[in-house]
Motif scaffolding. Structure first.
Motif, PDB file in Angstrom:
ATOM      1  N   MET A 163     -20.614 -33.957   1.868  1.00 37.07           N
ATOM      2  CA  MET A 163     -19.721 -34.835   1.280  1.00 37.07           C
ATOM      3  C   MET A 163     -20.578 -36.164   0.889  1.00 37.07           C
ATOM      4  N   GLN A 178     -21.018 -40.040  -0.139  1.00 40.14           N
ATOM      5  CA  GLN A 178     -20.134 -41.229   0.545  1.00 40.14           C
ATOM      6  C   GLN A 178     -18.856 -41.777  -0.333  1.00 40.14           C
ATOM      7  N   CYS A 184     -16.136 -39.715   0.536  1.00 41.26           N
ATOM      8  CA  CYS A 184     -15.660 -40.137   1.923  1.00 41.26           C
ATOM      9  C   CYS A 184     -14.865 -40.856   1.749  1.00 41.26           C
ATOM     10  N   LYS A 208     -11.319 -39.962   0.233  1.00 39.73           N
ATOM     11  CA  LYS A 208     -10.605 -39.212   1.044  1.00 39.73           C
ATOM     12  C   LYS A 208      -9.985 -40.050   2.343  1.00 39.73           C
ATOM     13  N   THR A 209     -10.526 -40.994   2.898  1.00 34.15           N
ATOM     14  CA  THR A 209     -10.216 -41.750   3.744  1.00 34.15           C
ATOM     15  C   THR A 209      -9.101 -42.819   3.185  1.00 34.15           C
ATOM     16  N   LEU A 236     -15.595 -47.961   5.876  1.00 36.40           N
ATOM     17  CA  LEU A 236     -14.738 -46.988   6.618  1.00 36.40           C
ATOM     18  C   LEU A 236     -14.024 -47.711   7.878  1.00 36.40           C
ATOM     19  N   LEU A 266     -12.717 -38.909  11.125  1.00 37.48           N
ATOM     20  CA  LEU A 266     -14.177 -38.789  10.550  1.00 37.48           C
ATOM     21  C   LEU A 266     -14.865 -37.582  10.784  1.00 37.48           C
ATOM     22  N   MET A 326     -14.596 -34.813   8.277  1.00 32.08           N
ATOM     23  CA  MET A 326     -15.255 -34.881   7.086  1.00 32.08           C
ATOM     24  C   MET A 326     -16.827 -34.900   7.448  1.00 32.08           C
ATOM     25  N   ASP A 327     -17.294 -34.327   8.553  1.00 31.30           N
ATOM     26  CA  ASP A 327     -18.683 -34.279   9.171  1.00 31.30           C
ATOM     27  C   ASP A 327     -19.399 -35.539   8.965  1.00 31.30           C
ATOM     28  N   ILE A 328     -18.903 -36.702   9.309  1.00 28.45           N
ATOM     29  CA  ILE A 328     -19.596 -37.797   9.465  1.00 28.45           C
ATOM     30  C   ILE A 328     -20.496 -37.795  10.644  1.00 28.45           C
TER      31      ILE A 328
END
Length: 215
Positions: free
Chosen positions: A1, A3, A6, A9-10, A53, A81, A84-86
């Protein structure tokens, strides 16, 4: 995903999570902090993804609304997080910002610092002062059933962390116990410049307030 995805979605996650939050700690508080954090970040060296974030998630589970549990916020943010595979380094950094951003965290010996924390902390502090800070102070005071003003109760200018966390003093006292202290606690040059006018407005407000409550 990527930035931007991300961030989108956040934003959606935070809006949904805080849809019934107290007015001073709702999505619009987050939006203002996020906006100011991005503005300050333009003048600082930083990881913008971490800044955004952390700004978006800094109050995702504020301890004051969760029985004083100061780990529920970092845990909630971390779980989201991870979904989202951060990367782990970014997650840990965001969690550390959430742990150390608050005014009450300043009662402890500093255990963490980063440019990103400095930026998000300044953005959060800006939303606690000026006209919006006044509105938020009275909103939260009303939410907690506190008096607006009681001249027989003096501000406590030497609080411990526990006293601050458990304080039920009138909302006007909060100006002296926190809001008027924030200008001099700003970290960045941009934050300091933005804080000055808001600080002066609060001083003007208090002058007007006392002129109206004279006995």
């Amino acid at each position: 995903m990527d930035q931007q995805a991300c961030i989108v979605k956040t934003v959606s996650f935070v809006q949904k999570t805080l849809e019934n939050a107290e007015g001073g700690h709702d999505w619009w508080h987050i939006h203002r902090v996020w906006t100011n954090a991005r503005r300050i970040a333009q003048t600082e060296t930083c990881d913008l993804l971490v800044v955004e974030l952390a700004a978006l998630l800094h109050d995702i589970a504020d301890a004051k609304f969760h029985g004083g549990d100061e780990e529920v916020g970092p845990a909630t943010a971390g779980k989201f997080l991870q979904s989202m595979d951060i990367d782990d380094e970014t997650i840990t950094h965001v969690q550390q910002i959430i742990r150390h951003i608050s005014f009450k965290a300043g009662f402890d010996k500093p255990a963490f610092h980063s440019n990103e924390l400095a930026i998000v902390q300044d953005a959060d502090r800006l939303d606690a002062i000026g006209a919006i800070g006044i509105a938020r102070a009275f909103s939260y005071g009303g939410f907690k059933g506190r008096e607006i003003y009681n001249p027989s109760i003096e501000p406590n200018l030497a609080m411990s962390k526990e006293e601050y966390k458990n304080s039920a003093s009138p909302s006007i006292n909060h100006f002296y116990e926190k809001l008027l202290l924030l200008r001099d606690k700003m970290n960045t040059a941009t934050g300091k410049a933005m804080a000055q006018q808001r600080h002066e407005f609060m001083e003007q407000y208090l002058t007007q307030f006392y002129s109206e409550v004279k006995f």
